[in-house]
Scaffold this active site. Structure first.
Site, PDB file in Angstrom:
ATOM      1  N   GLU A 179       0.827  -1.220   0.000  1.00  0.00           N
ATOM      2  CA  GLU A 179       0.000   0.000   0.000  1.00  0.00           C
ATOM      3  C   GLU A 179       0.859   1.267   0.000  1.00  0.00           C
ATOM      4  OE1 GLU A 179      -2.819  -0.470   3.241  1.00  0.00           O
ATOM      5  OE2 GLU A 179      -4.168  -1.539   1.920  1.00  0.00           O
ATOM      6  N   GLU A 371      -5.554  -8.316  -1.001  1.00  0.00           N
ATOM      7  CA  GLU A 371      -6.233  -8.160   0.290  1.00  0.00           C
ATOM      8  C   GLU A 371      -7.698  -7.863   0.024  1.00  0.00           C
ATOM      9  OE1 GLU A 371      -4.699  -5.433   3.217  1.00  0.00           O
ATOM     10  OE2 GLU A 371      -2.634  -5.876   2.659  1.00  0.00           O
TER      11      GLU A 371
END
Ligand code: BG6
Length: 472
Positions: A179, A371
């Site tokens: 991320e 995810e």
């Protein structure tokens, strides 16, 4: 049409949220080891409170986490029982280089990951490995102020090279930074950055991002040199922004909110700063220190695929009075059409299809959802069972959306649900926010036996994988 034959079904965890053993076998302290569970957590994460040392009396969830370090054989056996084709985890940089910049790597750290990846290989599970999932060695934070400094590029590429060499033949799929866009929203937990009074925070964040982007491109280069079969991906905290209304001001804002996150992926996937970045830098008074050769490096070594996390879509309104919703630090306007989880995260399976299509239209590179999942409270019934139908419902709808996106023409490589075994929540440090198919006996105060127990979703996901996404 359905899922491709070689679709990579699996689950994901990260070293800092699962391994524990935070100082064992020579591991050094990392940023996440310094983030407490309680009230001070947010201040530390946002870079407003520099954690010089551990605060007495605070509970640090990463120190033991779910002790995956000592349970990995048992846990991987359970993943294999579900039929995982892939398992996403991360390497703790500070297990390989305890301070981040020693001349030689820590052999005990290399041995741990070698054994763990061999355990995956034993079951035919392909590891998908993140080099840095938020946990920067504290040695580098103390010495260089983390990614604020250019020196970090050398430290990271040296670490990456050791990983590519030592785990060659065991690992083929790599992600550089988890991320990467989260450093804009949570600078300390995202990239080890804290601020000095009076600093232009935007300048600091984007300069740090530039260093990460160059480091990521160089790591991609090295990975391909060591083994041309290596596949390297970037990783975005994803979720499309919707305009709250058709007011052009809302539409324009939503577009710019998306661009804020996508700028990183634009660089990593296309190899250059997008045209709109110059206006953003001007508005924020950012003057990037770009060295000779940096832009060439970005251009020459783009990623092979694009991975992202998806928990929810987001919403933008030009009206500043609109109510906000919770999320993993990227705040967004509440969408009245969506239900929310126990933690206030909005649930939007169609948003996954929209995000997949938008990313594929933009980049035309294979995508990987690394995810996705529902953080929820689980109850153990008297007979010991855990009926997590809400989790099954959530995942079923998201898998249907993936299938639709494949029909739309999106090239999707795989899907790893987040927290396939319960672990520490990154945002809150809680254990009670559970994502797993496997329950771990531990509470928010750090108490529990660490015993593993299958939930109802365990057998459900097994069938999903067995049927390649047909039996939902
Ligand atoms: C992502 C992170 O932001 O969201 C994970 O990559 C994190 O590390 C996940 O755990 C879910 O967030 P949370 O706060 O529920 O753990």
């Amino acid at each position: 049409m359905g899922f491709p034959k070689d679709f990579l079904w699996g689950g994901a965890i990260a070293a800092n949220q699962a391994e524990g053993a935070y100082l064992e076998d020579g591991k050094g302290l990392t940023t996440v080891d310094m983030i407490p569970h309680g009230e001070k957590r947010m201040f530390v994460k946002l870079g407003d409170m520099y954690p010089v040392e551990e605060i007495p009396g605070e509970n640090y969830p990463s120190h033991e986490a779910i002790d995956f370090y000592h349970h990995y054989k048992e846990d991987i056996a359970l993943f294999a029982e579900m039929g995982f084709k892939t398992f996403r985890t991360s390497i703790a940089w500070a297990r390989i280089f305890p301070n981040g910049d020693e001349s030689k790597p820590n052999e005990a750290g290399i041995a741990f990951y070698t054994d763990m990846f061999k355990e995956c290989q034993k079951y035919g599970i392909e590891p998908l490995v993140t080099l840095c999932h938020f946990d920067v060695p504290m040695g580098l934070v103390r010495k260089y102020d983390s990614w604020k400094s250019r020196e970090m590029i050398d430290c990271f590429t040296k670490y990456a090279k050791v990983c590519f060499e030592k785990f060659d033949g065991l690992v083929k799929y790599w992600l550089t930074f988890n991320e990467i866009n989260i450093l804009l929203h949570s600078p300390f937990s995202g990239a080890g950055i804290s601020f000095q009074p009076g600093e232009n925070r935007e300048q600091v964040k984007y300069q740090a991002a530039h260093h990460e982007l160059v480091a990521s491109a160089l790591a991609t280069k090295i990975a391909h040199e060591i083994n041309p079969n290596n596949k390297v991906g970037c990783m975005l905290a994803g979720g499309q922004f919707y305009p709250y209304s058709c007011d052009p001001n809302d539409v324009w804002l939503a577009m710019n909110k998306d661009r804020e996150n996508l700028m990183f992926i634009d660089v990593q996937a296309r190899g250059y700063y997008p045209s709109y970045s110059q206006r953003v830098f001007k508005e924020k008074d950012i003057h990037l220190d770009i060295h000779d050769g940096d832009l060439e490096i970005l251009k020459q070594y783009p990623v092979d695929f694009i991975s992202f996390s998806y928990y929810q879509s987001r919403c933008a309104s030009a009206n500043p009075k609109m109510g906000m919703t919770d999320g993993n630090v990227v705040k967004s306007v509440k969408n009245p059409y969506l239900q929310t989880s126990d933690w206030g995260w909005q649930i939007d399976p169609l948003g996954l299809r929209i995000t997949l299509n938008a990313l594929y239209d933009r980049y035309q590179k294979p995508l990987f959802i690394v995810e996705n999942g529902l953080g929820a409270k689980d109850e153990i019934a008297e007979d010991g069972s855990i009926s997590d139908d809400y989790r099954i419902d959530y995942l079923r709808e998201h898998i249907k959306a993936m299938k639709d996106a494949i029909e739309d023409g999106v090239d999707l490589m795989g899907y790893t649900t987040w927290g396939c075994i319960d672990l520490v929540a990154a945002s809150t440090g809680e254990m009670s926010k559970r994502y797993g198919f496997i329950y771990v006996d531990k509470d928010d105060q750090g108490q529990g036996t660490l015993e593993r127990r299958k939930k109802k979703s365990f057998d459900w996901y097994k069938k999903v994988i067995e049927s390649n996404g047909e039996k939902l």
